[in-house]
Design a protein around this motif. Structure first.
Motif, PDB file in Angstrom:
ATOM      1  N   VAL A  81       0.819  -1.137   0.052  1.00 56.17           N
ATOM      2  CA  VAL A  81      -0.053  -0.019   0.053  1.00 56.17           C
ATOM      3  C   VAL A  81       0.961   1.320  -0.117  1.00 56.17           C
ATOM      4  O   VAL A  81       0.733   2.142  -0.770  1.00 56.17           O
ATOM      5  CB  VAL A  81      -0.978  -0.071   1.195  1.00 56.17           C
ATOM      6  CG1 VAL A  81      -1.779   1.464   1.367  1.00 56.17           C
ATOM      7  CG2 VAL A  81      -1.890  -1.276   1.077  1.00 56.17           C
ATOM      8  N   ASN A  82       1.925   1.266   0.834  1.00 58.75           N
ATOM      9  CA  ASN A  82       2.828   2.493   1.017  1.00 58.75           C
ATOM     10  C   ASN A  82       3.647   2.648  -0.409  1.00 58.75           C
ATOM     11  O   ASN A  82       3.765   3.708  -0.859  1.00 58.75           O
ATOM     12  CB  ASN A  82       3.577   2.352   2.148  1.00 58.75           C
ATOM     13  CG  ASN A  82       4.591   3.757   2.075  1.00 58.75           C
ATOM     14  OD1 ASN A  82       4.068   4.600   2.347  1.00 58.75           O
ATOM     15  ND2 ASN A  82       5.856   3.365   2.193  1.00 58.75           N
ATOM     16  N   THR A 101       9.455   4.664  -6.307  1.00 54.62           N
ATOM     17  CA  THR A 101       9.294   3.989  -5.163  1.00 54.62           C
ATOM     18  C   THR A 101      10.219   4.505  -4.154  1.00 54.62           C
ATOM     19  O   THR A 101      11.169   5.022  -4.050  1.00 54.62           O
ATOM     20  CB  THR A 101       9.634   2.357  -5.312  1.00 54.62           C
ATOM     21  OG1 THR A 101      10.889   2.421  -5.860  1.00 54.62           O
ATOM     22  CG2 THR A 101       8.763   1.566  -6.384  1.00 54.62           C
ATOM     23  N   PRO A 102       9.363   4.287  -2.663  1.00 50.38           N
ATOM     24  CA  PRO A 102      10.255   4.593  -1.667  1.00 50.38           C
ATOM     25  C   PRO A 102      11.588   3.925  -1.270  1.00 50.38           C
ATOM     26  O   PRO A 102      11.537   2.908  -1.485  1.00 50.38           O
ATOM     27  CB  PRO A 102       9.272   4.667  -0.509  1.00 50.38           C
ATOM     28  CG  PRO A 102       8.340   3.501  -0.701  1.00 50.38           C
ATOM     29  CD  PRO A 102       8.348   3.627  -2.381  1.00 50.38           C
ATOM     30  N   SER A 103      12.472   4.575  -0.590  1.00 47.48           N
ATOM     31  CA  SER A 103      13.626   3.985  -0.273  1.00 47.48           C
ATOM     32  C   SER A 103      13.628   3.658   1.148  1.00 47.48           C
ATOM     33  O   SER A 103      13.436   4.687   1.912  1.00 47.48           O
ATOM     34  CB  SER A 103      14.853   5.074  -0.572  1.00 47.48           C
ATOM     35  OG  SER A 103      16.065   4.468  -0.038  1.00 47.48           O
ATOM     36  N   TYR A 138       4.558   5.852  -5.235  1.00 49.59           N
ATOM     37  CA  TYR A 138       4.632   5.645  -6.601  1.00 49.59           C
ATOM     38  C   TYR A 138       3.682   6.729  -7.310  1.00 49.59           C
ATOM     39  O   TYR A 138       3.823   7.409  -8.241  1.00 49.59           O
ATOM     40  CB  TYR A 138       4.499   4.407  -7.171  1.00 49.59           C
ATOM     41  CG  TYR A 138       4.939   4.175  -8.588  1.00 49.59           C
ATOM     42  CD1 TYR A 138       6.122   4.293  -9.009  1.00 49.59           C
ATOM     43  CD2 TYR A 138       4.042   4.225  -9.509  1.00 49.59           C
ATOM     44  CE1 TYR A 138       6.529   4.324 -10.450  1.00 49.59           C
ATOM     45  CE2 TYR A 138       4.237   4.196 -10.889  1.00 49.59           C
ATOM     46  CZ  TYR A 138       5.418   4.066 -11.441  1.00 49.59           C
ATOM     47  OH  TYR A 138       5.807   4.342 -12.771  1.00 49.59           O
ATOM     48  N   TYR A 139       2.339   6.698  -6.682  1.00 48.42           N
ATOM     49  CA  TYR A 139       1.263   7.286  -7.317  1.00 48.42           C
ATOM     50  C   TYR A 139       1.457   8.963  -7.079  1.00 48.42           C
ATOM     51  O   TYR A 139       1.353   9.790  -7.833  1.00 48.42           O
ATOM     52  CB  TYR A 139       0.087   6.825  -6.647  1.00 48.42           C
ATOM     53  CG  TYR A 139      -1.146   7.972  -7.222  1.00 48.42           C
ATOM     54  CD1 TYR A 139      -1.760   7.707  -8.439  1.00 48.42           C
ATOM     55  CD2 TYR A 139      -1.711   9.036  -6.258  1.00 48.42           C
ATOM     56  CE1 TYR A 139      -2.889   8.290  -8.913  1.00 48.42           C
ATOM     57  CE2 TYR A 139      -2.855   9.488  -6.904  1.00 48.42           C
ATOM     58  CZ  TYR A 139      -3.386   9.318  -8.007  1.00 48.42           C
ATOM     59  OH  TYR A 139      -4.581  10.110  -8.542  1.00 48.42           O
TER      60      TYR A 139
END
Length: 99
Positions: free
Chosen positions: A19-20, A31-33, A25-26
């Motif tokens: 979900v995160n 994508t998060p690091s 990304y949205y």
């Protein structure tokens, strides 16, 4: 340490969640690091075991960096120092727009 070690681990798993990742990304297009959360967790565990100043300083640097990054964002609403001059007047509810 600035936080409990379990907090770093929880933040890491939240960062890795589907979900995160989708939300990040949205929102940002990437994508998060999550590497820093994991590194902070291991530094925290190491600090609990050995109480070394190096790991404590690494955790403090990471927390300072996080706080500094949060201060870079402007607030959504502009804060005002005093209420508007006409705050106590009745609302003009007769002014409806029918299109």
């Amino acid at each position: 340490p600035p936080r409990a070690c379990d907090t770093y681990w929880s933040e890491f798993w939240h960062c890795k969640s589907l979900v995160n990742r989708f939300h990040h990304y949205y929102t940002y297009g990437t994508t998060p690091s999550c590497h820093q959360w994991k590194e902070d967790y291991y530094n925290c565990r190491e600090w609990e075991k050995s109480r070394s100043t190096e790991t404590k300083e690494a955790l403090q640097r990471s927390e300072r960096k996080r706080v500094a990054e949060q201060k870079n964002f402007d607030p959504v609403w502009e804060l005002r120092c005093e209420p508007p001059k006409d705050w106590n007047l009745p609302l003009n509810q007769d002014n409806t727009e029918d299109s």
